[in-house]
Design a protein around this motif. Structure first.
Motif, PDB file in Angstrom:
ATOM      1  N   UNK A 157      42.446  39.969  49.526  1.00  0.00           N
ATOM      2  CA  UNK A 157      42.267  40.022  48.079  1.00  0.00           C
ATOM      3  C   UNK A 157      40.905  40.589  47.704  1.00  0.00           C
ATOM      4  N   UNK A 158      39.888  40.241  48.454  1.00  0.00           N
ATOM      5  CA  UNK A 158      38.552  40.765  48.189  1.00  0.00           C
ATOM      6  C   UNK A 158      38.510  42.270  48.421  1.00  0.00           C
ATOM      7  N   UNK A 159      39.180  42.728  49.467  1.00  0.00           N
ATOM      8  CA  UNK A 159      39.234  44.162  49.733  1.00  0.00           C
ATOM      9  C   UNK A 159      39.888  44.900  48.572  1.00  0.00           C
ATOM     10  N   UNK A 160      40.955  44.329  48.018  1.00  0.00           N
ATOM     11  CA  UNK A 160      41.607  44.926  46.865  1.00  0.00           C
ATOM     12  C   UNK A 160      40.682  44.928  45.661  1.00  0.00           C
ATOM     13  N   UNK A 161      39.966  43.821  45.500  1.00  0.00           N
ATOM     14  CA  UNK A 161      39.034  43.665  44.384  1.00  0.00           C
ATOM     15  C   UNK A 161      37.981  44.764  44.393  1.00  0.00           C
ATOM     16  N   UNK A 162      37.410  45.031  45.555  1.00  0.00           N
ATOM     17  CA  UNK A 162      36.321  45.989  45.650  1.00  0.00           C
ATOM     18  C   UNK A 162      36.814  47.431  45.694  1.00  0.00           C
ATOM     19  N   UNK A 163      38.041  47.622  46.110  1.00  0.00           N
ATOM     20  CA  UNK A 163      38.516  48.981  46.295  1.00  0.00           C
ATOM     21  C   UNK A 163      39.182  49.605  45.096  1.00  0.00           C
ATOM     22  N   UNK A 164      39.872  48.821  44.284  1.00  0.00           N
ATOM     23  CA  UNK A 164      40.742  49.388  43.263  1.00  0.00           C
ATOM     24  C   UNK A 164      40.352  49.081  41.824  1.00  0.00           C
ATOM     25  N   UNK A 165      39.341  48.261  41.583  1.00  0.00           N
ATOM     26  CA  UNK A 165      39.087  47.774  40.233  1.00  0.00           C
ATOM     27  C   UNK A 165      37.816  48.342  39.608  1.00  0.00           C
ATOM     28  N   UNK A 166      37.859  48.454  38.294  1.00  0.00           N
ATOM     29  CA  UNK A 166      36.675  48.801  37.518  1.00  0.00           C
ATOM     30  C   UNK A 166      35.787  47.568  37.401  1.00  0.00           C
ATOM     31  N   UNK A 167      34.576  47.762  36.914  1.00  0.00           N
ATOM     32  CA  UNK A 167      33.598  46.678  36.850  1.00  0.00           C
ATOM     33  C   UNK A 167      34.121  45.483  36.057  1.00  0.00           C
ATOM     34  N   UNK A 168      34.695  45.746  34.867  1.00  0.00           N
ATOM     35  CA  UNK A 168      35.173  44.631  34.044  1.00  0.00           C
ATOM     36  C   UNK A 168      36.360  43.914  34.696  1.00  0.00           C
ATOM     37  N   UNK A 169      37.183  44.660  35.439  1.00  0.00           N
ATOM     38  CA  UNK A 169      38.305  44.050  36.140  1.00  0.00           C
ATOM     39  C   UNK A 169      37.810  43.174  37.294  1.00  0.00           C
ATOM     40  N   UNK A 170      36.797  43.652  38.003  1.00  0.00           N
ATOM     41  CA  UNK A 170      36.243  42.866  39.103  1.00  0.00           C
ATOM     42  C   UNK A 170      35.688  41.533  38.604  1.00  0.00           C
ATOM     43  N   UNK A 171      34.943  41.580  37.494  1.00  0.00           N
ATOM     44  CA  UNK A 171      34.331  40.361  36.987  1.00  0.00           C
ATOM     45  C   UNK A 171      35.388  39.418  36.419  1.00  0.00           C
ATOM     46  N   UNK A 172      36.393  39.964  35.741  1.00  0.00           N
ATOM     47  CA  UNK A 172      37.484  39.130  35.232  1.00  0.00           C
ATOM     48  C   UNK A 172      38.232  38.463  36.380  1.00  0.00           C
ATOM     49  N   UNK A 173      38.505  39.214  37.433  1.00  0.00           N
ATOM     50  CA  UNK A 173      39.199  38.661  38.597  1.00  0.00           C
ATOM     51  C   UNK A 173      38.365  37.570  39.250  1.00  0.00           C
ATOM     52  N   UNK A 174      37.066  37.785  39.324  1.00  0.00           N
ATOM     53  CA  UNK A 174      36.164  36.801  39.922  1.00  0.00           C
ATOM     54  C   UNK A 174      36.193  35.488  39.133  1.00  0.00           C
ATOM     55  N   UNK A 175      36.108  35.566  37.816  1.00  0.00           N
ATOM     56  CA  UNK A 175      36.116  34.368  36.975  1.00  0.00           C
ATOM     57  C   UNK A 175      37.461  33.647  37.050  1.00  0.00           C
TER      58      UNK A 175
END
Length: 252
Positions: A157-175
């Motif tokens: 999941x982290x690999x997907x997070x870092x590879x495919x998402x924009x900044x706002x998507x990464x932070x939303x996914x993290x929260x």
């Protein structure tokens, strides 16, 4: 961290064992279904419970020999690796109920540092003794495999997070990921304190500190969250989830 000394055998009843673990977030790990009273007593004797790690201290460091797995009883940790120029890269955040040290099973040496983000307690499980007990208790072995599988899924999941998402998507996914993990432990899914700094969040998500701060401010302006120092309240979970529509990273 030094390997714990052999734990003396104690007389313990099933009722006492249940009572001792009834308030522990690690109940599923320490008491897998299908174990007999004697098996439960063997497992209880193996685990060195309540080992304290102060904020900023290392549970283990990269290069140290592998001796034990560690289940977080209370508290919060980050795992980090250092680049050749000495910069710190955060590779994960770990909270109560999660297992640490799995990185070292194959090489027999730890590949990262595990640093406490707050005063914490862990349960230490000497791996050789745990492995021997798993061979004797199939239910425990199956449960340990499930825990390991869960960690592999989280890494994907982290690999997907870092590879495919924009900044706002990464932070939303993290929260949202933090929200899910807190909720699974009986805490609020909508309001929680961040144990890590914004710089550490940026290191984990592959974002600059300024980008993390700017994106959090944008989320607040849009009514998605409120931020007060390190306390985050998710005001619009649906809005955050909509931002991730079509992405798998929110399952990291």
């Amino acid at each position: 961290m030094q390997q714990s000394a052999s734990i003396p055998i104690r007389d313990i009843s099933f009722k006492q064992l249940k009572a001792a673990c009834s308030t522990c977030t690690l109940q599923e790990l320490c008491l897998p279904v299908g174990m007999s009273l004697e098996e439960l007593a063997q497992l209880e004797r193996l685990v060195n419970q309540g080992v304290k790690v102060k904020k900023g201290e290392a549970l283990y460091r990269a290069g140290e020999p592998f001796k034990s797995l560690y289940a977080i009883r209370t508290g919060f940790f980050k795992t980090v690796v250092l680049s050749e120029d000495g910069r710190e890269q955060v590779t994960g955040f770990h909270m109560s109920g999660e297992l640490m040290g799995l990185d070292a099973i194959s090489t027999e040496n730890h590949t990262c540092h595990a640093i406490a983000l707050e005063d914490s307690e862990i349960c230490e499980m000497p791996y050789q003794r745990l492995e021997d007990l798993c061979r004797a208790i199939p239910a425990l072995q199956r449960h340990l495999y499930k825990v390991m599988s869960r960690e592999i899924v989280r890494d994907h999941g982290v690999m997907m997070l870092l590879g495919n998402m924009k900044a706002e998507e990464r932070l939303a996914a993290f929260l949202l990921n933090l929200s899910q993990r807190f909720a699974a432990r009986g805490y609020s899914a909508s309001g929680f304190h961040l144990r890590m700094t914004r710089e550490e969040i940026g290191s984990f998500l592959g974002l600059k500190l300024e980008t993390v701060s700017r994106t959090l401010s944008r989320f607040q302006d849009e009514g998605l969250i409120t931020v007060q120092n390190k306390y985050i309240e998710l005001k619009n979970l649906t809005g955050l989830k909509t931002m991730l529509s079509g992405c798998a990273g929110n399952q990291a």
